[in-house]
Design a protein around this motif. Structure first.
Motif, mmCIF file in Angstrom:
data_model
loop_
_atom_site.group_PDB
_atom_site.id
_atom_site.type_symbol
_atom_site.label_atom_id
_atom_site.label_comp_id
_atom_site.label_asym_id
_atom_site.label_seq_id
_atom_site.Cartn_x
_atom_site.Cartn_y
_atom_site.Cartn_z
ATOM 1 N N SER A 185 6.819 -1.081 3.820
ATOM 2 C CA SER A 185 7.139 -0.837 2.409
ATOM 3 C C SER A 185 8.537 -0.256 2.256
ATOM 4 N N SER B 49 11.741 -1.941 0.372
ATOM 5 C CA SER B 49 12.499 -1.239 -0.659
ATOM 6 C C SER B 49 13.991 -1.221 -0.342
ATOM 7 N N ASP C 31 9.887 -7.050 -2.784
ATOM 8 C CA ASP C 31 8.511 -6.655 -3.068
ATOM 9 C C ASP C 31 7.648 -6.918 -1.837
ATOM 10 N N ASN D 118 8.429 -10.157 -11.522
ATOM 11 C CA ASN D 118 9.510 -9.243 -11.157
ATOM 12 C C ASN D 118 10.816 -9.994 -10.901
ATOM 13 N N THR E 175 13.310 -7.049 -11.503
ATOM 14 C CA THR E 175 12.767 -5.699 -11.254
ATOM 15 C C THR E 175 12.106 -5.611 -9.882
ATOM 16 N N THR E 176 12.558 -6.402 -8.937
ATOM 17 C CA THR E 176 11.972 -6.362 -7.600
ATOM 18 C C THR E 176 12.470 -5.140 -6.823
ATOM 19 N N HIS F 238 10.552 -2.398 -5.973
ATOM 20 C CA HIS F 238 9.796 -1.168 -6.185
ATOM 21 C C HIS F 238 8.571 -1.156 -5.270
ATOM 22 N N ASN G 43 3.812 4.088 -4.723
ATOM 23 C CA ASN G 43 4.844 5.098 -4.467
ATOM 24 C C ASN G 43 4.308 6.525 -4.536
#
Length: 429
Positions: free
Chosen positions: A116, A120, A125, A320, A325-326, A328, A332
Motif C-alpha cells: 500500500s 501511494s 491505487d 479515480n 484522484t488515484t 490514496h 488509511n
C-alpha cells in the motif's frame, strides 16, 4: 467514450468470472463510469489450456513482461494467488505506475501495508475488497460507513470450507472425514485442505479485518490459531444439547487499549445470527460503540461472487482515473498495536474431558479448578465404560492464563487420570 484497457494475472475460477462479468455488464459499467472496460491481456501459465469463458479479442500470454511493459494498460487484476512471485510482480506493476486490484488475502495479510505504501508513493491505487469474505463488500463498508464510530469488535465465519464441513457434521451427523470428502467433491475444499481446515485462511482474513477496524498491523504470529480437524461428533452433539452450535469463528476485539485476535472453534448460542450461517456461507459481525451489532452475510467464495467484489474495485479505480484522484490508500486508518495480555481476555469455555470412573476423580477435578480460581457453570457425564467416564463442562468466565494453567495442571496429573480433549470458547448470547 473512453476505453480503459485491463490486464489480468490468472484465469481460473475467479479470473474467468471477472472476464465474464465485464463482458456481460458492459452497458451498466459504462453508464456508471463513463468508460468502457476491455480486458486486453491476461498472463497465464498455460496459454493452450481450454477455458470455459469466451476470450473474444483478449490476448493470452505466459510472459509477464508483455503485461508489465504495455503502456496502454493502466489497471491490472491479480487473481493468480500465492505470495511469490505474486508479491514481486505486483511491486513491479506499482513501480510502473499501474493500478492493481487483487483478491489475494495471503499476500495482503502479510505484505499489504508495504504494498500500500509503495502504491501511494507511485500515485497508484491498490484495492483488495475480494480478499475477505468473497462476495460480501465488508472492507469498503468498514472504511466508508464506520469512520466516525469506534469499532470495538469484529468477528465472523470467514471460511466457507470449514463452515460447510461443520454444517454437515452438525446437521447430517457425519464424521469430519466424510464431511471433508463431500466438500472436496463439491469443489469447496482443495485436495490439500490444510490452509482452510487448520484456520490459516481465516486468520489471514482476520488480519485484514483488524487493519480496517482498529488500524492495527497484526502478523500471523499475533493470533492464536486452532482449526477444526479435532472436533468430534460427540462434542458437536453435546454442544447442541447445551443449546449451542460449534463454528470456526475469527474474533478481533478491543480489550481496553489493546487488541485480542484469534481463530478457533467456538460454541455459538442457538438463535443468534452466527449460529444460523450454514454451508459455505460467510458472515461478519461488526460491533460499533454507536451503531451496535451489524451483520454482513453472503457467499464467502465462488467465481462470480468473488468476481463481483473484484469488479467493484476495478470500477472504483476507473472512477479515480477519470477524476484524477488515484494514489490514496484503500485503508488509511493506522494506530499503534498492543497485544492483549492473557489475563485480560476472559470467556466461558466448553471443556471435553475423560477421567477414570472411580470415586474421588471429581474431587480431583474440582480441586484443579479451585487452585486456578475458576468454577463450573454446567457439568454433564456424557458416557462411561467400565473404567472411564467422559464429561462435558461449561465453565464460568475464566481468562486465558487460567485456561493455560488448567491445561498444564491436567497434563501433570498423576497417572493421566484426567485428560482434556477439547477446550472451546463459548460466545455470549
Amino acid at each position: 467514450m473512453k476505453e480503459i484497457q485491463i490486464g489480468m494475472m490468472g484465469l481460473g475460477t475467479v479470473g474467468s468470472g471477472v472476464l465474464k462479468m465485464i463482458q456481460d455488464n458492459e452497458d451498466k459499467i459504462s453508464n456508471i463510469t463513463g468508460c468502457r472496460l476491455h480486458v486486453k491481456t491476461i498472463v497465464v501459465h498455460n496459454t493452450s489450456k481450454h477455458r470455459n469463458v469466451s476470450l473474444n479479442d483478449t490476448y493470452l500470454t505466459s510472459n509477464f513482461d508483455e503485461l508489465l511493459n504495455d503502456p496502454d494498460i493502466p489497471i491490472v487484476v491479480e487473481v493468480m494467488g500465492g505470495i511469490h512471485p505474486t508479491n514481486e510482480r505486483i511491486s513491479a506493476l506499482l513501480k510502473k505506475g499501474k493500478h492493481v486490484v487483487t483478491a489475494n488475502k495471503d499476500l495482503i495479510a502479510t505484505n499489504g501495508p508495504a504494498l500500500s505504501q509503495l502504491a501511494s508513493r507511485h500515485g497508484c491505487d491498490l484495492m483488495y475488497e475480494a480478499s475477505v469474505a468473497g462476495g460480501i463488500p465488508i472492507l469498503r463498508t468498514i472504511a466508508n460507513s464506520f469512520p466516525a464510530d469506534k469499532i470495538v469488535e469484529v468477528k465472523g465465519i470467514v471460511n466457507g470450507t470449514t463452515n460447510y464441513i461443520l454444517t454437515k457434521m452438525s446437521q447430517d451427523g457425519v464424521s469430519y472425514a466424510a464431511a471433508l470428502k463431500k466438500a472436496q467433491d463439491l469443489g469447496f475444499a482443495e485436495t490439500d485442505p490444510t490452509n482452510d481446515v487448520a484456520g490459516f485462511d481465516a486468520a489471514y482474513k482476520m488480519i485484514i479485518l483488524s487493519q480496517f477496524s482498529f488500524g492495527t498491523r497484526l502478523t500471523i504470529d499475533d493470533l492464536h490459531i486452532e482449526g477444526i480437524q479435532n472436533i468430534s461428533r460427540e462434542d458437536i452433539q453435546q454442544a447442541a444439547a447445551f443449546g449451542y452450535t460449534i463454528k470456526l469463528v475469527g474474533i478481533s476485539r478491543l480489550v481496553g487499549d489493546k487488541v485480542f485476535a484469534d481463530v478457533a472453534p467456538v460454541l455459538v448460542p442457538n438463535g443468534t445470527p452466527l449460529a444460523t450461517v450454514n454451508n459455505e456461507r460467510n458472515a461478519v459481525m461488526v460491533t460499533g460503540q454507536a451503531v451496535g451489532d451489524v451483520l454482513f452475510y453472503g457467499p464467502g467464495a465462488g467465481g462470480l461472487p468473488t468476481a463481483n467484489s473484484v469488479l467493484s474495485d476495478i470500477i472504483s479505480v476507473t472512477k479515480n482515473l477519470v477524476l484524477h484522484t488515484t494514489g490514496h490508500l484503500f485503508n488509511n486508518y493506522q494506530q499503534e498495536f498492543k497485544s492483549a495480555a492473557p489475563e485480560d481476555v476472559a470467556y466461558r469455555y466448553y471443556l471435553s474431558l475423560t477421567m477414570r470412573d472411580v470415586p474421588g476423580e471429581m474431587m480431583r477435578l474440582a480441586k484443579v479448578f479451585a487452585d486456578i480460581g475458576a468454577g463450573f457453570l454446567q457439568i454433564v457425564q456424557t458416557s462411561a465404560t467400565a473404567k472411564q467416564a467422559r464429561l462435558a463442562v461449561v465453565t464460568h468466565k475464566m481468562n486465558q492464563r487460567q485456561l493455560a494453567q488448567l491445561k498444564a495442571a491436567l497434563d501433570q496429573n498423576s497417572n493421566n487420570s484426567i485428560s482434556l480433549l477439547a477446550a472451546y470458547k463459548v460466545l455470549p448470547n
